[in-house]
Write a protein that holds these residues in place. Structure first.
Motif, PDB file in Angstrom:
ATOM      1  N   LEU A  82      36.615  62.354  61.883  1.00 48.70           N
ATOM      2  CA  LEU A  82      37.805  61.845  61.195  1.00 48.70           C
ATOM      3  C   LEU A  82      38.786  61.465  62.290  1.00 48.70           C
ATOM      4  N   ILE A  83      38.926  60.153  62.500  1.00 47.60           N
ATOM      5  CA  ILE A  83      39.778  59.648  63.573  1.00 47.60           C
ATOM      6  C   ILE A  83      41.025  59.007  62.986  1.00 47.60           C
ATOM      7  N   GLU A  84      42.167  59.492  63.428  1.00 46.14           N
ATOM      8  CA  GLU A  84      43.500  58.991  63.079  1.00 46.14           C
ATOM      9  C   GLU A  84      43.870  59.226  61.611  1.00 46.14           C
ATOM     10  N   SER A  85      43.159  58.641  60.648  1.00 45.85           N
ATOM     11  CA  SER A  85      43.480  58.867  59.238  1.00 45.85           C
ATOM     12  C   SER A  85      42.239  58.581  58.398  1.00 45.85           C
ATOM     13  N   PRO A  86      42.119  59.214  57.214  1.00 50.34           N
ATOM     14  CA  PRO A  86      40.935  59.017  56.370  1.00 50.34           C
ATOM     15  C   PRO A  86      40.852  57.580  55.850  1.00 50.34           C
ATOM     16  N   SER A  87      39.625  57.078  55.709  1.00 46.21           N
ATOM     17  CA  SER A  87      39.388  55.781  55.076  1.00 46.21           C
ATOM     18  C   SER A  87      38.856  56.025  53.672  1.00 46.21           C
ATOM     19  N   TYR A  88      39.394  55.313  52.698  1.00 44.68           N
ATOM     20  CA  TYR A  88      38.977  55.544  51.314  1.00 44.68           C
ATOM     21  C   TYR A  88      39.342  54.328  50.463  1.00 44.68           C
ATOM     22  N   TYR A  89      38.743  54.246  49.279  1.00 49.00           N
ATOM     23  CA  TYR A  89      39.100  53.249  48.279  1.00 49.00           C
ATOM     24  C   TYR A  89      40.014  53.931  47.271  1.00 49.00           C
ATOM     25  N   GLY A  90      41.280  53.524  47.248  1.00 52.65           N
ATOM     26  CA  GLY A  90      42.266  54.198  46.423  1.00 52.65           C
ATOM     27  C   GLY A  90      42.026  54.069  44.930  1.00 52.65           C
ATOM     28  N   HIS A  91      41.352  52.989  44.498  1.00 54.67           N
ATOM     29  CA  HIS A  91      41.122  52.787  43.068  1.00 54.67           C
ATOM     30  C   HIS A  91      39.908  53.555  42.559  1.00 54.67           C
ATOM     31  N   LEU A  92      39.148  54.167  43.489  1.00 54.93           N
ATOM     32  CA  LEU A  92      37.979  54.960  43.096  1.00 54.93           C
ATOM     33  C   LEU A  92      38.322  56.445  43.137  1.00 54.93           C
ATOM     34  N   SER A  93      37.534  57.229  42.425  1.00 53.06           N
ATOM     35  CA  SER A  93      37.739  58.683  42.432  1.00 53.06           C
ATOM     36  C   SER A  93      37.249  59.284  43.742  1.00 53.06           C
ATOM     37  N   LYS A 125      37.787  65.957  41.780  1.00 46.71           N
ATOM     38  CA  LYS A 125      36.838  64.933  42.218  1.00 46.71           C
ATOM     39  C   LYS A 125      36.851  63.681  41.348  1.00 46.71           C
ATOM     40  N   ASP A 126      37.262  63.793  40.089  1.00 40.94           N
ATOM     41  CA  ASP A 126      37.258  62.637  39.185  1.00 40.94           C
ATOM     42  C   ASP A 126      38.604  61.919  39.143  1.00 40.94           C
ATOM     43  N   LYS A 127      39.553  62.375  39.927  1.00 43.38           N
ATOM     44  CA  LYS A 127      40.876  61.753  39.986  1.00 43.38           C
ATOM     45  C   LYS A 127      40.862  60.610  40.999  1.00 43.38           C
ATOM     46  N   ARG A 128      41.575  59.522  40.694  1.00 42.67           N
ATOM     47  CA  ARG A 128      41.642  58.408  41.632  1.00 42.67           C
ATOM     48  C   ARG A 128      42.303  58.859  42.934  1.00 42.67           C
ATOM     49  N   VAL A 129      41.713  58.444  44.062  1.00 42.04           N
ATOM     50  CA  VAL A 129      42.205  58.896  45.365  1.00 42.04           C
ATOM     51  C   VAL A 129      43.616  58.373  45.633  1.00 42.04           C
ATOM     52  N   GLY A 130      43.964  57.225  45.063  1.00 39.73           N
ATOM     53  CA  GLY A 130      45.310  56.703  45.221  1.00 39.73           C
ATOM     54  C   GLY A 130      46.371  57.640  44.666  1.00 39.73           C
ATOM     55  N   GLN A 131      45.962  58.544  43.779  1.00 36.49           N
ATOM     56  CA  GLN A 131      46.886  59.515  43.197  1.00 36.49           C
ATOM     57  C   GLN A 131      46.837  60.868  43.911  1.00 36.49           C
ATOM     58  N   TYR A 132      46.001  60.984  44.935  1.00 35.88           N
ATOM     59  CA  TYR A 132      45.918  62.225  45.706  1.00 35.88           C
ATOM     60  C   TYR A 132      47.191  62.414  46.541  1.00 35.88           C
ATOM     61  N   SER A 133      47.524  63.674  46.790  1.00 40.85           N
ATOM     62  CA  SER A 133      48.581  63.971  47.765  1.00 40.85           C
ATOM     63  C   SER A 133      48.029  63.708  49.164  1.00 40.85           C
ATOM     64  N   LEU A 134      48.931  63.698  50.148  1.00 45.94           N
ATOM     65  CA  LEU A 134      48.497  63.470  51.530  1.00 45.94           C
ATOM     66  C   LEU A 134      47.503  64.539  51.974  1.00 45.94           C
ATOM     67  N   GLY A 135      47.768  65.792  51.593  1.00 41.93           N
ATOM     68  CA  GLY A 135      46.864  66.876  51.963  1.00 41.93           C
ATOM     69  C   GLY A 135      45.485  66.721  51.336  1.00 41.93           C
ATOM     70  N   LEU A 140      39.776  65.162  51.760  1.00 44.13           N
ATOM     71  CA  LEU A 140      38.684  64.250  51.397  1.00 44.13           C
ATOM     72  C   LEU A 140      38.060  63.642  52.655  1.00 44.13           C
ATOM     73  N   GLY A 141      38.907  63.277  53.617  1.00 44.21           N
ATOM     74  CA  GLY A 141      38.399  62.746  54.882  1.00 44.21           C
ATOM     75  C   GLY A 141      37.534  63.753  55.614  1.00 44.21           C
ATOM     76  N   ILE A 142      37.948  65.016  55.595  1.00 45.13           N
ATOM     77  CA  ILE A 142      37.143  66.068  56.228  1.00 45.13           C
ATOM     78  C   ILE A 142      35.838  66.263  55.461  1.00 45.13           C
ATOM     79  N   ALA A 143      35.896  66.169  54.123  1.00 45.01           N
ATOM     80  CA  ALA A 143      34.677  66.290  53.316  1.00 45.01           C
ATOM     81  C   ALA A 143      33.674  65.193  53.672  1.00 45.01           C
ATOM     82  N   MET A 144      34.152  63.964  53.847  1.00 42.62           N
ATOM     83  CA  MET A 144      33.277  62.860  54.240  1.00 42.62           C
ATOM     84  C   MET A 144      32.638  63.124  55.606  1.00 42.62           C
TER      85      MET A 144
END
Length: 303
Positions: A82-93, A125-135, A140-144
């Motif tokens: 995990l470098i600098e910040s997590p990469s994710y699709y905000g519209h997906l869970s 896990k079923d919540k959209r990532v765009g609605q996740y808090s920063l933590g 999620l980035g660490i999980a990936m």
């Protein structure tokens, strides 16, 4: 104990300026290695070169004892990062984001459920990532990064931007990884207090150069105790104590003694009182990790 990561004279130059210069890094199997330095010191660039995300100007990288250039695919298959910040699709869970990484890396289904539980996102896990808090995004980035249960996990400032509760969660998670899963962790940070609480070994980089590398115990031993004695006549007190084999130096308005024993404190105090020199204050001081860092770097600047 085998070495998981080693670099030899690793350097990166942009135009005529080196942002990393001759870094010799050594990370042993099963440890949490804290890569410490101010912002802009060269931490992220070094980690990117170790992962093949940036091409070194000079030097070599070995991971799992193998040359990175010749064994890139094999090494990366056993490495999470995990470098600098997590990469994710905000519209997906969160789960859908995990499934994408799962397919890309050809990882079994059971790993997905297990790592979501490890980072405590199984109920989100079923919540959209765009609605996740920063933590939550950070977890999620660490999980990936953990999805393949790699031999080596590289985390670049994983607690950046987190509140105290989030920092505590990530800290406890990282501390559990070597013992529970046999994962070696290389973690960078500019937060001295975090590295002190989490790392077994530490490397300090400043202005692109490694200036310290060793166990956390070795670093803490640099935190030598000093005794400060303030008297009514410091100059006369220094002359007197020097004749007794006690050799202080000046700091501000006090006499300073390094590695002074209790018996020496008693001796100094008794000698001063006998000579009618009033002792106004006796203080014990010990350097904290930040003071040690500033002393090692020779720069009085905040991290």
């Amino acid at each position: 104990m085998s070495q998981i990561v080693t670099t030899h004279n690793l350097s990166k130059r942009y135009a005529d300026t080196y942002c990393v210069k001759d870094v010799n890094l050594s990370v042993d199997e099963g440890e949490i290695f804290g890569f410490l330095g101010p912002n802009g010191a060269g931490k992220s660039t070094t980690l990117k070169m170790i992962l093949g995300l940036a091409r070194p100007t000079d030097g070599k990288v070995k991971v799992f004892g193998k040359d990175f250039k010749a064994n890139r695919r094999l090494i990366l298959s056993q490495t999470g990062s995990l470098i600098e910040s997590p990469s994710y699709y905000g519209h997906l869970s969160g789960l859908e984001n995990m499934r994408i990484v799962q397919r890309l890396r050809d990882i079994p289904d059971k790993n997905v459920a297990e790592v979501l539980k490890i980072v405590r996102l199984e109920n989100q896990k079923d919540k959209r990532v765009g609605q996740y808090s920063l933590g939550m995004k950070q977890r999620l980035g660490i999980a990936m990064a953990l999805l393949s249960f790699p031999k080596l996990l590289i985390l670049d400032e994983p607690t950046n931007g987190l509140d105290p509760a989030g920092i505590g969660e990530v800290r406890e998670l990282i501390k559990s990884l070597p013992q529970r899963y046999g994962i070696t962790v290389l973690i960078s940070s500019h937060l001295l207090s975090e590295i002190e609480q989490i790392a077994t070994s530490v490397g300090i980089i400043n202005d692109g150069k490694m200036i310290f590398q060793g166990s956390m115990d070795v670093l803490k031993k640099k935190s030598q105790q000093t005794i400060m004695i303030k008297t009514s006549n410091n100059r006369l007190a220094q002359e007197l104590l020097s004749t007794k084999g006690l050799f202080p130096f000046y700091r501000k308005d006090s006499l300073v003694f390094e590695n002074f024993t209790d018996e020496q404190v008693i001796q100094a105090n008794r000698s001063l009182l006998t000579a009618n020199i009033d002792v106004l204050r006796i203080e014990e001081q010990k350097k904290n990790l930040e003071s040690i860092f500033l002393e090692i770097t020779g720069k009085e600047r905040s991290l």
